[in-house]
Design an enzyme around this catalytic site. Structure first.
Site, short mmCIF file in Angstrom:
data_model
loop_
_atom_site.label_atom_id
_atom_site.label_comp_id
_atom_site.label_asym_id
_atom_site.label_seq_id
_atom_site.Cartn_x
_atom_site.Cartn_y
_atom_site.Cartn_z
N TYR A 343 0.84 -1.21 0.00
CA TYR A 343 0.00 0.00 0.00
C TYR A 343 0.88 1.26 0.00
O TYR A 343 0.65 2.20 -0.78
CB TYR A 343 -0.90 -0.04 1.24
CG TYR A 343 -1.92 1.07 1.33
CD1 TYR A 343 -3.08 1.03 0.58
CD2 TYR A 343 -1.73 2.14 2.21
CE1 TYR A 343 -4.04 2.05 0.70
CE2 TYR A 343 -2.67 3.14 2.33
CZ TYR A 343 -3.83 3.09 1.57
OH TYR A 343 -4.76 4.09 1.68
N LYS A 347 0.92 4.15 -2.91
CA LYS A 347 0.54 5.54 -2.64
C LYS A 347 1.72 6.49 -2.86
O LYS A 347 1.53 7.64 -3.27
CB LYS A 347 -0.02 5.66 -1.22
CG LYS A 347 -1.33 4.88 -1.01
CD LYS A 347 -2.43 5.39 -1.94
CE LYS A 347 -3.79 4.82 -1.60
NZ LYS A 347 -4.85 5.28 -2.52
P1 NAD Z 1 -13.54 2.23 0.95
O1 NAD Z 1 -13.01 0.85 1.00
O2 NAD Z 1 -14.61 2.61 1.93
O3 NAD Z 1 -14.08 2.57 -0.51
C1 NAD Z 1 -13.34 2.25 -1.65
C2 NAD Z 1 -14.28 2.13 -2.83
O4 NAD Z 1 -13.46 1.80 -3.98
C3 NAD Z 1 -15.30 1.01 -2.67
O5 NAD Z 1 -16.59 1.46 -3.02
C4 NAD Z 1 -14.80 -0.08 -3.62
O6 NAD Z 1 -15.84 -0.90 -4.15
C5 NAD Z 1 -14.13 0.76 -4.70
N1 NAD Z 1 -13.16 -0.04 -5.47
C6 NAD Z 1 -12.22 -0.88 -4.98
N2 NAD Z 1 -11.58 -1.49 -6.00
C7 NAD Z 1 -12.12 -1.01 -7.15
C8 NAD Z 1 -11.89 -1.27 -8.52
N3 NAD Z 1 -10.97 -2.15 -8.90
N4 NAD Z 1 -12.63 -0.61 -9.44
C9 NAD Z 1 -13.57 0.28 -9.06
N5 NAD Z 1 -13.85 0.57 -7.77
C10 NAD Z 1 -13.13 -0.08 -6.81
O7 NAD Z 1 -12.24 3.18 1.11
P2 NAD Z 1 -12.11 4.68 1.68
O8 NAD Z 1 -11.69 4.61 3.09
O9 NAD Z 1 -13.28 5.50 1.31
O10 NAD Z 1 -10.83 5.18 0.85
C11 NAD Z 1 -10.91 5.84 -0.38
C12 NAD Z 1 -9.50 6.19 -0.84
O11 NAD Z 1 -8.81 6.94 0.15
C13 NAD Z 1 -8.61 4.97 -1.12
O12 NAD Z 1 -7.77 5.26 -2.24
C14 NAD Z 1 -7.80 4.85 0.13
O13 NAD Z 1 -6.59 4.17 -0.08
C15 NAD Z 1 -7.59 6.31 0.48
N6 NAD Z 1 -7.27 6.56 1.88
C16 NAD Z 1 -8.17 6.31 2.87
C17 NAD Z 1 -7.82 6.58 4.19
C18 NAD Z 1 -8.79 6.36 5.35
O14 NAD Z 1 -8.43 6.65 6.48
N7 NAD Z 1 -10.01 5.87 5.13
C19 NAD Z 1 -6.56 7.07 4.48
C20 NAD Z 1 -5.67 7.31 3.46
C21 NAD Z 1 -6.03 7.05 2.15
#
Ligand code: NAD
Length: 438
Positions: A343, A347
Site C-alpha cells: 500500500y 501511494k
Molecule cells: P472504501 O473501502 O470505503 O471505498 C473504496 C471504494 O473503492 C469502494 O466502493 C470499492 O468498491 C471501490 N473499489 C475498490 N476497488 C475497485 C476497482 N478495482 N474498481 C472500481 N472501484 C473499486 O475506502 P475509503 O476509506 O473510502 O478510501 C478511499 C481512498 O482513500 C482509497 O484510495 C484509500 O486508499 C484512500 N485513503 C483512505 C484513508 C482512510 O483513512 N479511510 C486514508 C488514506 C487514504
C-alpha cells in the site's frame, strides 16, 4: 465510527479529567454547512518584510470582515517579502502578539515566496517559514490550523486562500502549498457562479459507491458538477443509490480492466472535466508473509489503473482543457506503515506520478494534476482497525482526532474549482497535521 473520546472531552467533567491526566484535548471542529458557510469572526492582515503581492483586494473579496487586535477568526501573515534572517524577526514581531487573539477553529495562514535558487539567504529565510508553520501548527491547539502558501500572484491564489480561510479546510493543517502563475494569463479566476462553481462540468469519481468517494461525489454535486459514480459491478446497488441521490449516473466498471479508459471515454462522449482517482484497497501483511497476489492487487488498483486510465483519457482527449485530475495518495505513502509495504509503495507511486505528469499535462493538455493524501479518516476501512491502533491513529495529529470523508471531499472540490488552475503538481495532506511523516 463514533469517536467517543472526542465527545467525552467535549463535556466539562471530561475536559477536567483528561486535562488532569495530560491526555490529548481534541476540539470539536467547525465544518462548512449551508447555515455556517464562513469562519465565525474577522480577519487580520499582517505583513513581514517588503511584500510585492497585491493581497488586499483578494482578501476583501473573501467577504471576511477585518478584525481588530483582540479577536480574529483568521490571521494572514504576508511574509513573501522576507529575504533574510532579519526579516524573520518581523515574522515573530507580527505573530507573537496576534496568536492569542485567534478564536477556536480559527486559521493562521502564512504567505511565502518560492525559494530563489540564486539567493541562498532568501531561500534560507523562506524555507524557515516552513519549519515555523509546521511547529506553530503543532502547538497552537483548540482546533486552529496553520498553513503556508507560496505564491507570486495573489489573484491566482484566490481560490486557495478562500479554501484555507473557510470552514471547508477544518482538517488541513501544517501544509505547504505552492500556487503558480495563472494557467492562461488574463483568464478569469473567479467562477461565474460563486455558490455552484462547477456548474456545467462533469466529474467522474472512482470508488464512489461509499466512503470517501461517496463524499467527494456529493460535494462536487453540491458545487454544481454532474457526477459519474464509478464502482465495481459488485457495488451496483450502492453506486446507483449514490448516483440517483445526486442526480448523476452510475458507471459499473472494475478500474483495473485493461479497457477501463476506453470504456470511460465511450460513456462520456462529451468529455470529462474532472477525474478523481479515489478507488483504493488495502491487503495488509508484513513483507515476510505477503504473497505475490496481495502485492499485485494493491499495486494494480491503487497505482497501475490510475496510470493507465489517466494516460488513456488524456490521449483520447476525453479530459478537457481547463480540467483536472485529482489522485488519492495517503500518509502511508509518505511516512510508510508497518504491514503496508504494498500500500505504501502504491501511494508513494501516486506522489511520483503527480510530480512528473503535472507540468507536462498542463503544458500539453491544459489539465492540472494534483493529489490528496488523507491521514486517518473515519470510514468503514478505519472502523475495522483494532481499537488500540485506531485510537493511536486518531490522536497522533495536531488536531488529536480523525478527519471525516467530507474533509477530503472539500479539498478535492477546491482543487477542482475553475479558479484553481494555478495549483498544479501539489500533494495536499488532509491529515490534521499527522505526526507520522510530518
Ligand atoms: P472504501 O473501502 O470505503 O471505498 C473504496 C471504494 O473503492 C469502494 O466502493 C470499492 O468498491 C471501490 N473499489 C475498490 N476497488 C475497485 C476497482 N478495482 N474498481 C472500481 N472501484 C473499486 O475506502 P475509503 O476509506 O473510502 O478510501 C478511499 C481512498 O482513500 C482509497 O484510495 C484509500 O486508499 C484512500 N485513503 C483512505 C484513508 C482512510 O483513512 N479511510 C486514508 C488514506 C487514504
Amino acid at each position: 465510527m463514533a469517536d467517543r473520546y472526542l465527545r467525552f472531552t467535549g463535556t466539562a467533567p471530561g475536559r477536567l479529567l483528561t486535562r488532569r491526566l495530560g491526555l490529548p484535548q481534541p476540539a470539536a471542529l467547525t465544518r462548512w454547512s449551508p447555515e455556517r458557510p464562513a469562519l465565525d469572526g474577522g480577519l487580520r492582515h499582517l505583513t513581514a518584510g517588503r511584500s510585492a503581492l497585491d493581497l488586499a483586494p483578494v482578501l476583501a473579496r473573501t467577504g471576511i470582515a477585518p478584525a481588530g487586535p483582540d479577536r480574529s477568526a483568521a490571521v494572514v501573515l504576508d511574509a513573501s517579502g522576507v529575504r533574510d534572517v532579519e526579516g524573520l524577526a518581523e515574522v515573530h514581531a507580527a505573530l507573537h502578539p496576534a496568536i492569542r487573539s485567534v478564536t477556536p477553529s480559527g486559521r493562521v495562514l502564512v504567505l511565502g515566496a518560492p525559494l530563489d535558487p540564486a539567493d541562498h539567504h532568501q531561500a534560507a529565510a523562506q524555507q524557515a517559514l516552513e519549519g515555523f508553520t509546521r511547529s506553530l501548527g503543532k502547538e497552537i491547539g483548540r482546533g486552529r490550523t496553520v498553513n503556508l502558501v507560496r505564491l507570486t500572484d495573489a489573484s491566482a491564489a484566490e481560490s486557495t486562500l478562500r479554501f484555507l480561510l473557510s470552514p471547508k479546510s477544518a482538517y488541513v493543517s501544517g501544509q505547504v502549498i505552492e500556487v503558480g502563475t495563472p494557467q492562461e494569463p488574463g483568464a478569469p479566476q473567479a467562477a461565474p457562479d460563486v455558490g455552484r462553481p462547477l456548474t456545467g462540468r462533469t466529474a467522474l469519481v472512482t470508488g464512489a459507491a461509499r466512503g470517501i468517494g461517496e463524499a467527494v461525489a456529493e460535494t462536487l454535486a453540491r458545487d454544481g458538477a454532474r457526477v459519474v459514480v464509478l464502482d465495481v459491478p459488485g457495488a451496483e446497488q450502492d453506486a446507483r443509490r449514490v448516483a440517483d441521490r445526486l442526480g448523476g449516473t452510475a458507471l459499473l466498471l472494475d478500474i483495473t480492466a485493461a479497457d477501463a479508459g476506453a470504456r470511460i471515454a465511450e460513456a462520456l462522449p462529451d468529455g470529462l472535466d474532472l477525474l478523481v482517482h479515489n478507488a483504493g484497497i488495502t491487503r495488509d501483511r508484513r513483507l515476510v508473509n505477503m504473497p505475490a497476489e496481495r502485492w499485485i492487487s494493491v499495486l494494480e488498483v491503487n497505482l497501475a489503473s490510475v496510470l493507465r486510465t489517466t494516460d488513456a483519457l488524456l490521449k483520447a482527449g476525453t479530459l478537457k482543457r481547463g480540467g483536472g485530475v485529482v489522485a488519492t495518495a495517503s500518509i502511508a505513502g509518505i511516512a510508510g506503515n508497518a504491514g503496508q509495504t504494498n500500500y505504501g509503495a502504491s501511494k508513494a507511486g501516486i506522489v511520483g506520478l503527480v510530480r512528473s505528469l503535472a507540468p507536462r499535462a498542463l503544458a500539453e493538455h491544459g489539465v492540472t494534476v494534483n493529489a490528496v493524501a488523507p491521514g486517518f479518516i473515519e470510514t468503514r476501512m478505519t472502523a475495522a482497525v483494532p481499537l488500540f491502533i485506531r485510537e493511536a491513529g486518531r490522536r497522533m495529529n495536531s488536531l488529536a482526532q480523525g478527519g471525516l470523508p467530507v474533509d477530503v471531499a472539500e479539498t478535492t472540490a477546491w482543487l477542482a474549482h475553475p479558479g484553481s488552475g494555478a495549483v498544479n503538481g501539489q500533494v495536499v495532506r488532509v491529515c490534521g497535521q499527522s505526526l507520522l511523516g510530518a
